[in-house]
Design a protein around this motif. Structure first.
Motif, mmCIF file in Angstrom:
data_model
loop_
_atom_site.group_PDB
_atom_site.id
_atom_site.type_symbol
_atom_site.label_atom_id
_atom_site.label_comp_id
_atom_site.label_asym_id
_atom_site.label_seq_id
_atom_site.Cartn_x
_atom_site.Cartn_y
_atom_site.Cartn_z
ATOM 1 N N MET A 1 0.847 -1.202 0.000
ATOM 2 C CA MET A 1 0.000 0.000 0.000
ATOM 3 C C MET A 1 0.877 1.244 0.000
ATOM 4 N N ALA A 2 0.628 2.161 -0.907
ATOM 5 C CA ALA A 2 1.394 3.399 -0.945
ATOM 6 C C ALA A 2 1.072 4.243 0.277
ATOM 7 N N LEU A 3 2.131 4.840 0.848
ATOM 8 C CA LEU A 3 1.901 5.651 2.039
ATOM 9 C C LEU A 3 1.152 6.930 1.731
ATOM 10 N N SER A 4 1.101 7.300 0.453
ATOM 11 C CA SER A 4 0.332 8.499 0.103
ATOM 12 C C SER A 4 -1.144 8.321 0.425
ATOM 13 N N SER A 5 -1.588 7.052 0.591
ATOM 14 C CA SER A 5 -2.977 6.802 0.962
ATOM 15 C C SER A 5 -3.124 6.491 2.452
ATOM 16 N N ALA A 6 -2.039 6.601 3.201
ATOM 17 C CA ALA A 6 -2.087 6.306 4.638
ATOM 18 C C ALA A 6 -2.819 7.415 5.380
ATOM 19 N N LYS A 7 -3.382 7.059 6.551
ATOM 20 C CA LYS A 7 -4.104 8.019 7.374
ATOM 21 C C LYS A 7 -3.353 8.241 8.681
ATOM 22 N N PHE A 8 -3.293 9.499 9.107
ATOM 23 C CA PHE A 8 -2.634 9.851 10.350
ATOM 24 C C PHE A 8 -3.691 10.349 11.333
ATOM 25 N N GLU A 9 -3.718 9.769 12.504
ATOM 26 C CA GLU A 9 -4.717 10.124 13.503
ATOM 27 C C GLU A 9 -4.067 10.865 14.677
ATOM 28 N N THR A 10 -4.643 11.996 15.043
ATOM 29 C CA THR A 10 -4.221 12.719 16.245
ATOM 30 C C THR A 10 -5.078 12.244 17.409
ATOM 31 N N VAL A 11 -4.430 11.882 18.514
ATOM 32 C CA VAL A 11 -5.132 11.323 19.666
ATOM 33 C C VAL A 11 -5.418 12.434 20.674
ATOM 34 N N SER A 12 -6.704 12.645 20.967
ATOM 35 C CA SER A 12 -7.109 13.683 21.924
ATOM 36 C C SER A 12 -7.236 13.086 23.321
ATOM 37 N N ASP A 13 -7.480 13.945 24.312
ATOM 38 C CA ASP A 13 -7.691 13.458 25.678
ATOM 39 C C ASP A 13 -8.919 12.551 25.752
ATOM 40 N N GLY A 14 -9.959 12.895 24.986
ATOM 41 C CA GLY A 14 -11.154 12.059 24.958
ATOM 42 C C GLY A 14 -10.861 10.684 24.372
ATOM 43 N N ASP A 15 -10.010 10.668 23.324
ATOM 44 C CA ASP A 15 -9.636 9.390 22.721
ATOM 45 C C ASP A 15 -8.870 8.523 23.714
ATOM 46 N N ARG A 16 -8.032 9.163 24.528
ATOM 47 C CA ARG A 16 -7.270 8.399 25.523
ATOM 48 C C ARG A 16 -8.194 7.801 26.583
ATOM 49 N N LYS A 17 -9.233 8.526 26.934
ATOM 50 C CA LYS A 17 -10.192 7.990 27.905
ATOM 51 C C LYS A 17 -10.902 6.763 27.331
ATOM 52 N N GLN A 18 -11.242 6.838 26.034
ATOM 53 C CA GLN A 18 -11.846 5.678 25.385
ATOM 54 C C GLN A 18 -10.877 4.495 25.397
ATOM 55 N N ALA A 19 -9.599 4.765 25.130
ATOM 56 C CA ALA A 19 -8.592 3.711 25.121
ATOM 57 C C ALA A 19 -8.439 3.102 26.515
ATOM 58 N N GLU A 20 -8.505 3.942 27.546
ATOM 59 C CA GLU A 20 -8.412 3.429 28.921
ATOM 60 C C GLU A 20 -9.568 2.492 29.228
ATOM 61 N N LEU A 39 -16.910 -0.717 21.965
ATOM 62 C CA LEU A 39 -16.067 0.250 21.268
ATOM 63 C C LEU A 39 -16.914 1.406 20.761
ATOM 64 N N ASP A 40 -16.351 2.612 20.836
ATOM 65 C CA ASP A 40 -16.990 3.769 20.211
ATOM 66 C C ASP A 40 -15.921 4.788 19.852
ATOM 67 N N GLY A 41 -16.318 5.811 19.138
ATOM 68 C CA GLY A 41 -15.398 6.889 18.783
ATOM 69 C C GLY A 41 -14.190 6.416 17.995
ATOM 70 N N LEU A 42 -13.044 6.959 18.347
ATOM 71 C CA LEU A 42 -11.814 6.653 17.626
ATOM 72 C C LEU A 42 -11.457 5.175 17.698
ATOM 73 N N MET A 43 -11.690 4.539 18.854
ATOM 74 C CA MET A 43 -11.331 3.136 19.012
ATOM 75 C C MET A 43 -12.107 2.259 18.026
ATOM 76 N N LEU A 44 -13.380 2.549 17.837
ATOM 77 C CA LEU A 44 -14.181 1.799 16.882
ATOM 78 C C LEU A 44 -13.667 2.028 15.454
ATOM 79 N N LYS A 45 -13.342 3.282 15.168
ATOM 80 C CA LYS A 45 -12.826 3.616 13.838
ATOM 81 C C LYS A 45 -11.512 2.889 13.562
ATOM 82 N N LEU A 46 -10.626 2.856 14.549
ATOM 83 C CA LEU A 46 -9.330 2.207 14.367
ATOM 84 C C LEU A 46 -9.473 0.707 14.164
#
Length: 237
Positions: A1-20, A39-46
């Motif tokens: 897969m070409a990295l030009s199609s890769a996605k970069f995700e910024t992790v917010s404080d809310g995302d960290r709470k979901q991860a916890e 799962l919900d939010g970013l975790m579900l998306k990932l």
């Protein structure tokens, strides 16, 4: 897969709470072979995207973007040798820092460079066909040859080498000041144009071959097509 199609995700404080929350659920079922996790939010998306990647590709990389890499590790991602990674660091394309005597660069910067190089590679063939197409008349002038050579040689860099400086470096073998430019000249300029430039500037084939060998040894970069021509011409130069 070409990295030009890769996605970069910024992790917010809310995302960290979901991860916890997910981490707690997984820890509670650590001894089981399966687990039911909400799962919900970013975790579900990932998880959705990870599932799709596993289905479509033979391998994956999971790492934080701020992780620091050695030149060897960066080279594996970029698909180049360690000397070429160092070259990218020295010419400013890849930010880095020293940890003692060792160079370190961030994964984020390596991936950004990978994307940029993939995009450059995708547009280069057409650009080279347009820019490097030889004139239709019998012979090209010195200035036209210089423009074709320098257009390719200087393209990746902020600092530009002039035709006389390039010719002097090729003739003398003193390439330390312009090493990356001379390396690009040998690897990116068409072999026939390399020889044409050398001839117009009075550089013997044996001197050109000697400088090429030195650059190849120092950088690890090679141009097999040019080597073949030099091997044919050097004995009779």
């Amino acid at each position: 897969m070409a990295l030009s199609s890769a996605k970069f995700e910024t992790v917010s404080d809310g995302d960290r709470k979901q991860a916890e929350s997910v981490a707690r659920q997984l820890k509670a079922s650590s001894r089981r072979r399966s687990a039911t996790v909400k799962l919900d939010g970013l975790m579900l998306k990932l998880v959705r995207e990870l599932t799709d990647i596993v289905l479509r590709h033979p391998g994956i990389v999971i790492a934080p973007l701020h992780r620091e890499l050695s030149p060897d590790a960066a080279g594996k991602i970029l698909g180049v040798s360690r000397p070429l990674v160092v070259r990218r660091m020295d010419d400013g394309r890849l930010p880095f820092r020293y940890e003692g005597k060792h160079r370190r660069c961030k994964l984020r910067d390596v991936l950004k460079l990978k994307v940029a190089e993939e995009r450059q590679t995708s547009v280069r063939p057409h650009a080279e066909r347009v820019k490097a197409r030889p004139p239709h008349r019998q012979g090209a002038s010195v200035s036209e040859i210089n423009d074709l050579v320098l257009g390719t040689t200087n393209a990746p860099y902020r600092r530009s080498i002039r035709a006389k400086q390039l010719a002097d470096a090729l003739m003398s073998g003193a390439t330390s000041r312009w090493m990356v430019h001379v390396a690009t000249f040998f690897t990116d300029v068409r072999p026939q144009l390399v020889l044409k430039f050398a001839k117009l500037h009075g550089i013997p084939t044996c001197e050109l071959a000697s400088t090429y060998d030195e650059i190849k040894t120092m950088t690890g970069e090679a141009n097999p097509a040019l080597e073949t021509l030099l091997e044919r011409l050097a004995p009779i130069a």
